[in-house]
Design a protein around this motif. Sequence first.
Motif, PDB file in Angstrom:
ATOM      1  N   GLY A  45      -7.268 -28.529 -27.504  1.00 44.18           N
ATOM      2  CA  GLY A  45      -7.884 -29.257 -28.348  1.00 44.18           C
ATOM      3  C   GLY A  45      -7.657 -28.819 -29.972  1.00 44.18           C
ATOM      4  N   THR A  81      -7.257 -32.953 -25.290  1.00 43.24           N
ATOM      5  CA  THR A  81      -7.207 -34.132 -26.419  1.00 43.24           C
ATOM      6  C   THR A  81      -6.873 -35.350 -25.175  1.00 43.24           C
ATOM      7  OG1 THR A  81      -6.280 -32.543 -27.927  1.00 43.24           O
ATOM      8  CG2 THR A  81      -5.703 -35.173 -28.209  1.00 43.24           C
ATOM      9  N   ILE A 119     -10.604 -32.760 -35.284  1.00 40.31           N
ATOM     10  CA  ILE A 119      -9.893 -33.827 -35.859  1.00 40.31           C
ATOM     11  C   ILE A 119      -9.950 -33.735 -37.169  1.00 40.31           C
ATOM     12  CG2 ILE A 119     -10.061 -36.382 -35.972  1.00 40.31           C
ATOM     13  CD1 ILE A 119     -10.570 -36.465 -32.915  1.00 40.31           C
ATOM     14  N   ALA A 170      -0.833 -27.705 -27.238  1.00 39.35           N
ATOM     15  CA  ALA A 170      -1.927 -27.870 -26.505  1.00 39.35           C
ATOM     16  C   ALA A 170      -2.275 -26.931 -25.334  1.00 39.35           C
ATOM     17  CB  ALA A 170      -2.050 -29.138 -25.703  1.00 39.35           C
ATOM     18  N   GLU A 185      -3.745 -37.878 -21.616  1.00 43.18           N
ATOM     19  CA  GLU A 185      -4.877 -37.045 -21.857  1.00 43.18           C
ATOM     20  C   GLU A 185      -4.442 -35.563 -21.337  1.00 43.18           C
ATOM     21  OE1 GLU A 185      -9.505 -36.857 -20.509  1.00 43.18           O
ATOM     22  OE2 GLU A 185      -8.007 -38.174 -19.509  1.00 43.18           O
ATOM     23  N   ILE A 226      -8.087 -41.254 -31.209  1.00 49.23           N
ATOM     24  CA  ILE A 226      -7.653 -39.827 -31.069  1.00 49.23           C
ATOM     25  C   ILE A 226      -8.857 -39.088 -30.704  1.00 49.23           C
ATOM     26  CG2 ILE A 226      -6.532 -37.804 -31.858  1.00 49.23           C
ATOM     27  CD1 ILE A 226      -4.932 -39.865 -33.608  1.00 49.23           C
ATOM     28  N   ASN A 227      -9.027 -38.786 -29.690  1.00 49.60           N
ATOM     29  CA  ASN A 227     -10.449 -37.870 -29.236  1.00 49.60           C
ATOM     30  C   ASN A 227      -9.800 -36.551 -28.834  1.00 49.60           C
ATOM     31  OD1 ASN A 227     -12.167 -40.121 -29.239  1.00 49.60           O
ATOM     32  ND2 ASN A 227     -10.958 -40.624 -27.468  1.00 49.60           N
ATOM     33  N   SER A 228     -10.619 -35.434 -29.523  1.00 54.13           N
ATOM     34  CA  SER A 228     -10.154 -34.151 -29.297  1.00 54.13           C
ATOM     35  C   SER A 228     -11.210 -33.155 -29.796  1.00 54.13           C
ATOM     36  CB  SER A 228      -8.870 -33.551 -29.802  1.00 54.13           C
ATOM     37  OG  SER A 228      -8.595 -32.397 -29.525  1.00 54.13           O
TER      38      SER A 228
END
Length: 183
Positions: A135, A172, A138, A110, A130, A164-166
Motif C-alpha cells: 500500500g 491497494t 495516497i 506492491a 485489489e 483509488i484506496n490504499s
Amino acid sequence: IGAYTSALIAGLNNIPTQQTSKQTETLKEYAQNIMSNLRDSIWVLSSKNIVFTKFVDRFKKYALTITESYPNITLNFSENIKNNTVLPFNITLQLFRILQEVLQNALKHANAKNINIFFEDEHQLLITIEDDGTGFEIEQTQNNNYGLSNIKERVKEIGYDVQINSEPTRGTKIIILQNKANA
C-alpha cells in the motif's frame, strides 16, 4: 517494432548455448514481452467495437502472461457479466492501457502475494484490481506518481471514474467504473 523485435529474438536465440548468460536470457524475455505487448496493441487497434467478455478474456490472457515473471504472486479473476456491453474502440484502448498500468504497478511496487481482478457488467461497467501488498499514502503519492496521474487522465478521457484506496501495509484497491452520466 515487430520486425526489429523479431530480429532481436532471433539473434539472441542464435547465440551458442555455452555463451548465454542471465543477461542474455533477460534480453530474450524483454524482447518476447515487447512482441506480446505489440500483439495486444494491434488487437485493440484492429477492433472497431468489442464486447466486454472478449475484452475481459484478452486482458486475462495478457495478465497471466505478464505474471509468469512473478512466480510468488497469485492472480485471481472473478466476473459478473450480465449485459456484455459493446465497447467502442477508444474506450477499449484506454481501458486496456489503464488496466496494464494498474497491474504493472501492483506487480512492481506492491510486494503483494495476491492480486484480485473483478469484472462486472450488470448495471454499469466496473473493474476492480485489489492487492494485499504494502500500500501507500495516497496524499503523499498523488502528485508525484506518473502512473497514477496517467490512470486518472485516461479514465477522465473516456468519461469513466476511478477510486483509488490504499493504506500502508493494507494493500491497494483501484476501482474503474463507467460514469452513468456518460454511458
